[in-house]
Motif scaffolding. Structure first.
Motif, short mmCIF file in Angstrom:
data_model
loop_
_atom_site.label_atom_id
_atom_site.label_comp_id
_atom_site.label_asym_id
_atom_site.label_seq_id
_atom_site.Cartn_x
_atom_site.Cartn_y
_atom_site.Cartn_z
N LYS B 416 -8.40 6.21 -10.19
CA LYS B 416 -7.87 5.81 -11.50
C LYS B 416 -6.91 4.63 -11.38
N ALA B 417 -6.71 3.99 -12.50
CA ALA B 417 -5.84 2.81 -12.56
C ALA B 417 -4.88 2.97 -13.72
N SER B 450 9.66 3.79 -19.12
CA SER B 450 8.41 3.33 -18.52
C SER B 450 7.24 3.68 -19.43
N LEU B 451 6.44 2.70 -19.71
CA LEU B 451 5.21 2.94 -20.47
C LEU B 451 4.05 2.97 -19.48
N ARG B 452 3.34 4.09 -19.46
CA ARG B 452 2.21 4.24 -18.53
C ARG B 452 0.92 4.18 -19.33
N VAL B 453 0.05 3.28 -18.96
CA VAL B 453 -1.17 3.04 -19.74
C VAL B 453 -2.38 3.17 -18.81
N PRO B 454 -3.25 4.15 -19.09
CA PRO B 454 -4.45 4.28 -18.24
C PRO B 454 -5.42 3.12 -18.49
N VAL B 455 -6.05 2.68 -17.43
CA VAL B 455 -6.97 1.53 -17.50
C VAL B 455 -8.35 1.99 -17.05
N PRO B 456 -9.37 1.79 -17.88
CA PRO B 456 -10.73 2.13 -17.41
C PRO B 456 -11.13 1.24 -16.24
N LEU B 457 -11.68 1.83 -15.19
CA LEU B 457 -12.00 1.05 -13.99
C LEU B 457 -12.96 -0.10 -14.27
#
Lengths: 488, 488
Positions: B416-417, B450-457
């Motif tokens: 994951k990213a 902190s803002l954490r944002v998942p990134v599609p690979l």
């Protein structure tokens, strides 16, 4: 190797700046003759923005949709600012007038170049964006208007370059390839320039590296076409590119001119600013190192404007400033000095006399010519960067010690040198002292917000001048411009 | 060609970090064995700052003027901060203890390297400035103290680097040459490194180009010496240099590593930040292009600190961050990954566990090793620039659209990213949305600034990631850090 003074003539100036009585082949010839008399080595005839300035069979000419007998509120004119309509009509009417006389403007330019011993090139703008903020304009192509989905930033519309076409789409590459094919078949140029700096952004954000691979492959197709036409014409046809001033920016924006040169895909690389400001500090030695061992010549691209920092008041260069920028280009060991927006017609909006223009262009042919006249080197900034990389600039500046560095060509061997600082002086601030290359110069003279400081010649060095501006507090002058003038 | 993981061990760490009972040859061997077990290819044994950490016959050892039985207010100690005196005494006492056992620390290090199949180098700091703000210190040489007139900025004293020695003076070059001669004669290294990045400034302001010519000539003398010792020793002795991250900065500061490589004067060029922050975006592809065709290997230099912008709070890197920076170095096609201040002793002040350290250094040996572990790439800035050239940085940033670009190595093939933004949220500001390579990611989770944002690979690309941070007004978050983490 390509060498000398290269002059780009944009696709509209000839038509904007002349009366209808001059729309004939004699005026075209006279224009070329004038440039030849100024020592121009190559004339790069720009023939397009989003449309062509000649009766293309594959693209729309600029006058498409324009009715010369129609009113000022016809579709292609009604969005123009009121004060610009007359000029736009003159432009279009003049183009039509020249066509009506069966004069093919680019072809005539190139033919006359050949007579005068000047290289005649075709220069194509690869992604022009003039007027993209308008719903319609003679400058906008139907292709661009009908394909918003082909833009590089389709999800935002905050600046002109967001609306550039995305070369990742084959439709976009094909759209430009047909114009390239026509240019090579219809005209007989000594060179073809792909002007990627109009406007410099050709790929979606974050996709520029992938785009660069596509563009390199596409450029090799162009190269093959050019080589094919070389054989048919029986004379060399050079291929040139205009790219961003900085090699990292160039690569990050998908214009990998180092790869292009190393793979033999182009004969001339011209790093250049976009337009915001002439770049007095082009990293030409770095480019020279990068192109070493290739057969590509290196050019240094000059623009016509001066802006010390983003958002600062801008104006056109004065002759001595143009000569300063040009001096660095030759001093850095560059093969070609390349002028963009150095219109012969307007003499920099009247800021230059005709004599200034003649004298300066003639001087630009060589380093010796330039150093025999007064020249000024100015601190500016680099106006093009890849999305997400910061723009660096030195001005405005304030504080006890502010330092500025500039590539200033060969050290003067005679005459005088003077630093000129533009200053805003808050209450109680004292004029700063200036060190040049560590030497403390005598106190300067402050008048009209300019501090003029004489510099002893013996403290100057080849290539580089560094200015340290020392201010005693508690309040500091705000430095808004920095320049050095050498007067032989 | 030189290849692999290069490890710089500074001249004091071994002595600071150990008790007197370890001042013996076994502890030196154990140190080398530990590095060998971590996959280190070359150990660069730094032996000097302004003095040496061994009993030199040509320079002062660090303990010169120190009386182990004397009080804490003896001349070389009395200016130390009170809390540092004990550590300084330990350092000096330990050096003396090792000497008393007839252990020649650098020689023993190199001998053990040879046993373990690790390259043993001597690394010399060419202009160290630790403690130059103090009237006296064990770190300051008599030569430096007695020759203020040899400093590069004798007319000002505002920063450490103003007090660096000016290599334009032959006395300065000679002072270092005798140490080079001794190093080659006394030790038997596989390589000699001239560490010009301690502290990176070697010439008067505005005189760096002239200085560069001198330094190149001087380096060719060093090269001749090294070649001479190669013949005598019967084995290759490499010559390496540490220089600024940016090639223009390198040239403008008088360290023209491109010329050095092209003239065959060095075998390894390591562009590196100074120290302020690890540079996650080293322009290594540009360097690779510049060194192509030379026999010099290219290294990428990592430092131990993380600072997003000048003046921002700084801390030591975490293991995943060190791996991110290292991943880019290998991905850029570099030959050598070079670690500076990656002390084995302290495990980053306890921020890393021993396992973190072991695992990370072993992973650093290859791109595959690194990509099999979580890694984080951070936006930082370039901490060294030539006087007068502006420092560019991307943070802090605020506004409707803020864009950041980073070299992030190969796109992950699994796992994951996640983008992590450090934010200061003014009253009424909403968390921003993030685009990665133009793709609008789902909304993130905000906690602890902190803002954490998942990134599609599938939106990731090789080499580059671009982050567009979009905020709805009227008040905007202030972005103070930007990072992306890939977890396999």
């Amino acid at each position: 190797m390509l060498k000398g003074l290269f002059f780009n003539q944009d696709c509209t100036d000839f038509f904007y700046s002349r009366g209808p009585e001059q729309m004939n082949s004699e005026a075209v010839d006279a224009f070329v003759d004038r440039l030849a008399s100024l020592g121009v080595t190559a004339l790069l005839v720009n023939t397009n923005a989003q449309r062509t300035n000649y009766a293309s069979e594959v693209w729309e000419p600029l006058w498409t949709g324009y009715d010369p007998t129609g009113p000022d509120d016809q579709p292609v004119l009604k969005h123009q600012p009121a004060e610009g309509v007359a000029a736009m009509r003159r432009l279009l009417n003049n183009m039509l007038a020249l066509v009506a006389k069966d004069v093919d403007y680019p072809a005539r330019m190139i033919a006359r170049c050949r007579v005068r011993g000047v290289q005649g090139w075709i220069s194509l703008r690869m992604n022009d964006l003039h007027d993209v903020h308008l719903p319609d304009s003679p400058l906008l192509s139907t292709f661009w208007k009908q394909h918003p989905e082909l833009r590089r930033v389709p999800y935002r519309d905050s600046g002109w370059t967001d609306r550039a076409l995305d070369y990742a789409h084959p439709e976009v590459r094909d759209h430009y390839m047909v114009l390239i094919r026509e240019s090579l078949a219809r005209f007989d140029p000594d060179g073809l320039e792909l002007d990627f700096m109009r406007f410099g952004y050709h790929f979606a954000i974050g996709h520029e590296r992938d785009g660069g691979v596509l563009l390199t492959r596409w450029l090799s197709e162009v190269r093959d076409l050019v080589l094919d036409w070389e054989r048919r014409r029986g004379h060399p046809i050079s291929l040139g590119v205009r790219v961003p001033a900085d090699p990292i920016t160039s690569r990050e924006l998908g214009m990998d001119a180092v790869v292009w040169a190393r793979e033999g895909l182009c004969d001339l690389v011209v790093p250049t600013p976009f337009w915001t400001t002439c770049d007095f500090d082009l990293p030409l030695e770095l480019w020279r190192d990068l192109l070493e061992g290739t057969s590509a010549s290196l050019g240094g691209g000059l623009e016509c404007r001066l802006q010390p920092y983003p958002g600062a008041p801008a104006r056109l260069l004065k002759p001595d400033e143009a000569r300063g920028a040009a001096t660095h280009v030759w001093a850095a060991g560059t093969d070609v000095l390349y002028l963009f927006n150095y219109f012969e017609s307007g003499h920099f909006g009247g800021l230059w006399t005709e004599q200034d223009y003649t004298e300066t262009l003639r001087a630009m042919g060589s380093l010796d010519g330039l150093t025999s006249l007064p020249r000024t080197h100015c601190v500016t900034f680099r106006d093009t960067s890849a999305p997400g990389y910061p723009v660096a600039y030195s001005l405005p500046a304030e504080g006890p010690v502010c330092i500025f560095r500039l590539q200033t060509g060969p050290r003067p061997t005679g005459g005088k040198a003077e630093v000129v600082l533009g200053l805003e002086m808050p209450e109680g601030a004292k004029p700063p002292r200036v060190r040049v290359n560590a030497h403390l110069c005598e106190e300067g003279t402050l008048a009209d917000h300019s501090l003029r400081v004489p510099v002893p010649l013996e403290v100057l060095r080849d290539c580089i001048t560094v200015f340290e501006v020392e201010s005693a507090g508690p309040s500091y002058p705000r430095i808004i411009s920095v320049a050095v003038t050498f007067t032989p």
